[in-house]
Scaffold this active site. Structure first.
Site, PDB file in Angstrom:
ATOM      1  N   LYS A  11       0.674  -0.862   0.083  1.00 13.66           N
ATOM      2  CA  LYS A  11      -0.250  -0.404   0.209  1.00 13.66           C
ATOM      3  C   LYS A  11       0.383   1.349  -0.285  1.00 13.66           C
ATOM      4  CE  LYS A  11      -3.767  -2.434   2.554  1.00 13.66           C
ATOM      5  NZ  LYS A  11      -4.949  -2.057   3.725  1.00 13.66           N
ATOM      6  N   TYR A  51     -12.049  -2.384  -3.828  1.00  9.13           N
ATOM      7  CA  TYR A  51     -12.860  -2.607  -2.459  1.00  9.13           C
ATOM      8  C   TYR A  51     -14.641  -2.304  -2.630  1.00  9.13           C
ATOM      9  CZ  TYR A  51      -7.987  -2.745   0.248  1.00  9.13           C
ATOM     10  OH  TYR A  51      -6.602  -2.537   0.653  1.00  9.13           O
ATOM     11  N   ASN A 114      -6.000   5.298  13.596  1.00 11.45           N
ATOM     12  CA  ASN A 114      -6.692   6.583  12.722  1.00 11.45           C
ATOM     13  C   ASN A 114      -8.181   6.385  12.172  1.00 11.45           C
ATOM     14  OD1 ASN A 114      -3.636   7.052  13.210  1.00 11.45           O
ATOM     15  ND2 ASN A 114      -3.276   6.869  11.033  1.00 11.45           N
ATOM     16  N   GLU A 133      -9.616 -10.812  -7.655  1.00  6.78           N
ATOM     17  CA  GLU A 133      -8.683  -9.721  -7.501  1.00  6.78           C
ATOM     18  C   GLU A 133      -7.196  -9.885  -7.652  1.00  6.78           C
ATOM     19  OE1 GLU A 133     -10.243  -8.569  -2.575  1.00  6.78           O
ATOM     20  OE2 GLU A 133      -7.794 -10.047  -3.490  1.00  6.78           O
TER      21      GLU A 133
HETATM   22  P1  GDP Z   1      -8.102  -6.163   5.749  1.00  6.80           P
HETATM   23  O1  GDP Z   1      -8.320  -7.637   4.489  1.00  6.80           O
HETATM   24  O2  GDP Z   1      -7.226  -7.632   6.890  1.00  6.80           O
HETATM   25  O3  GDP Z   1      -7.427  -6.074   4.455  1.00  6.80           O
HETATM   26  O4  GDP Z   1      -9.232  -6.695   6.589  1.00  6.80           O
HETATM   27  P2  GDP Z   1     -10.422  -5.504   5.422  1.00  6.80           P
HETATM   28  O5  GDP Z   1     -10.591  -6.239   3.840  1.00  6.80           O
HETATM   29  O6  GDP Z   1     -11.727  -6.099   6.210  1.00  6.80           O
HETATM   30  O7  GDP Z   1     -10.669  -3.988   4.715  1.00  6.80           O
HETATM   31  C1  GDP Z   1      -9.716  -3.359   4.199  1.00  6.80           C
HETATM   32  C2  GDP Z   1      -8.960  -2.048   4.556  1.00  6.80           C
HETATM   33  O8  GDP Z   1      -9.490  -1.064   5.484  1.00  6.80           O
HETATM   34  C3  GDP Z   1      -7.942  -3.029   5.660  1.00  6.80           C
HETATM   35  O9  GDP Z   1      -7.126  -3.508   5.102  1.00  6.80           O
HETATM   36  C4  GDP Z   1      -8.065  -1.188   6.663  1.00  6.80           C
HETATM   37  O10 GDP Z   1      -6.696  -0.601   5.650  1.00  6.80           O
HETATM   38  C5  GDP Z   1      -9.573  -0.627   6.479  1.00  6.80           C
HETATM   39  N1  GDP Z   1     -10.311  -1.360   7.344  1.00  6.80           N
HETATM   40  C6  GDP Z   1     -10.934  -1.992   8.129  1.00  6.80           C
HETATM   41  N2  GDP Z   1     -11.704  -2.458   8.342  1.00  6.80           N
HETATM   42  C7  GDP Z   1     -11.207  -1.358   9.057  1.00  6.80           C
HETATM   43  C8  GDP Z   1     -12.101  -0.514  10.614  1.00  6.80           C
HETATM   44  O11 GDP Z   1     -12.579  -1.006  11.063  1.00  6.80           O
HETATM   45  N3  GDP Z   1     -11.149   0.810  10.486  1.00  6.80           N
HETATM   46  C9  GDP Z   1     -10.891   1.486  10.325  1.00  6.80           C
HETATM   47  N4  GDP Z   1      -9.916   2.756  10.284  1.00  6.80           N
HETATM   48  N5  GDP Z   1     -10.640   0.620   8.948  1.00  6.80           N
HETATM   49  C10 GDP Z   1     -10.393  -0.623   8.610  1.00  6.80           C
END
Ligand code: GDP
Ligand code: MG
Length: 148
Positions: A11, A51, A114, A133
């Site tokens: 990222k 996303y 954040n 993806e």
């Molecule tokens: P990942 O698969 O571990 O990347 O998580 P997800 O697919 O659930 O979410 C995508 C991205 O959104 C994450 O990598 C974080 O950058 C952001 N994100 C996800 N959940 C949260 C949250 O509860 N709070 C915040 N601030 N950011 C989040």
């Protein structure tokens, strides 16, 4: 043994920190072969589409802003149980809960508080998601499985 492919993104926070090489080194040390790779600066449209599953989440707009804040490296990783293995190497989504030694523990930019977690890397979460993806970023002929 199940050889899988997974989609990885370094990222914008980690690219800006200059740790592409260190993260690539972790892939190579852990049996995840890089079989396709490219740098790009995502458009807003691309980030929103990538996303789309999170569209209704409160952090969606911040997530999109974060992902277009700088260039990213996208790569296809291949290896035994690559999807699970890479998720383990990445660590928890919230860097505050990422285990020591994981990529997110070592390279994430935020403290867990954040608006959006600037957590250094993305990885597919299932075989179905991985296929979608990978196809999002790469044509079949851009993927180069090892021949030696
Ligand atoms: P990942 O698969 O571990 O990347 O998580 P997800 O697919 O659930 O979410 C995508 C991205 O959104 C994450 O990598 C974080 O950058 C952001 N994100 C996800 N959940 C949260 C949250 O509860 N709070 C915040 N601030 N950011 C989040
Ligand atoms: Mg996810």
């Amino acid at each position: 043994m199940a050889i899988e492919q997974t989609l990885s993104i370094i990222k914008p926070d980690a690219v800006a920190k200059g740790v592409i090489g260190e993260i690539y080194s972790r892939f190579e040390k852990n049996g995840l072969n890089i079989i396709a790779t490219r740098m790009l600066h995502m458009t807003r449209k691309q980030a929103e589409a990538f996303y789309a599953v999170h569209r209704e989440r409160p952090f969606f707009n911040k997530l999109v802003e974060f992902m277009i804040s700088g260039p990213v490296m996208v790569q296809v990783l291949e290896g035994d149980e690559a999807i699970t293995k890479y998720r383990e190497l990445m660590g928890a989504t919230n860097p505050k809960f990422a285990a020591p030694g994981t990529i997110r523990y070592d390279y994430a930019s935020d403290t867990g508080n954040n608006d959006v977690h600037e957590n250094a890397v993305h990885g597919s979460d299932s075989q179905e998601t991985a296929r979608v993806e990978i196809d999002f970023f790469f044509k079949r002929e851009e993927i180069c499985p090892r021949t030696r």
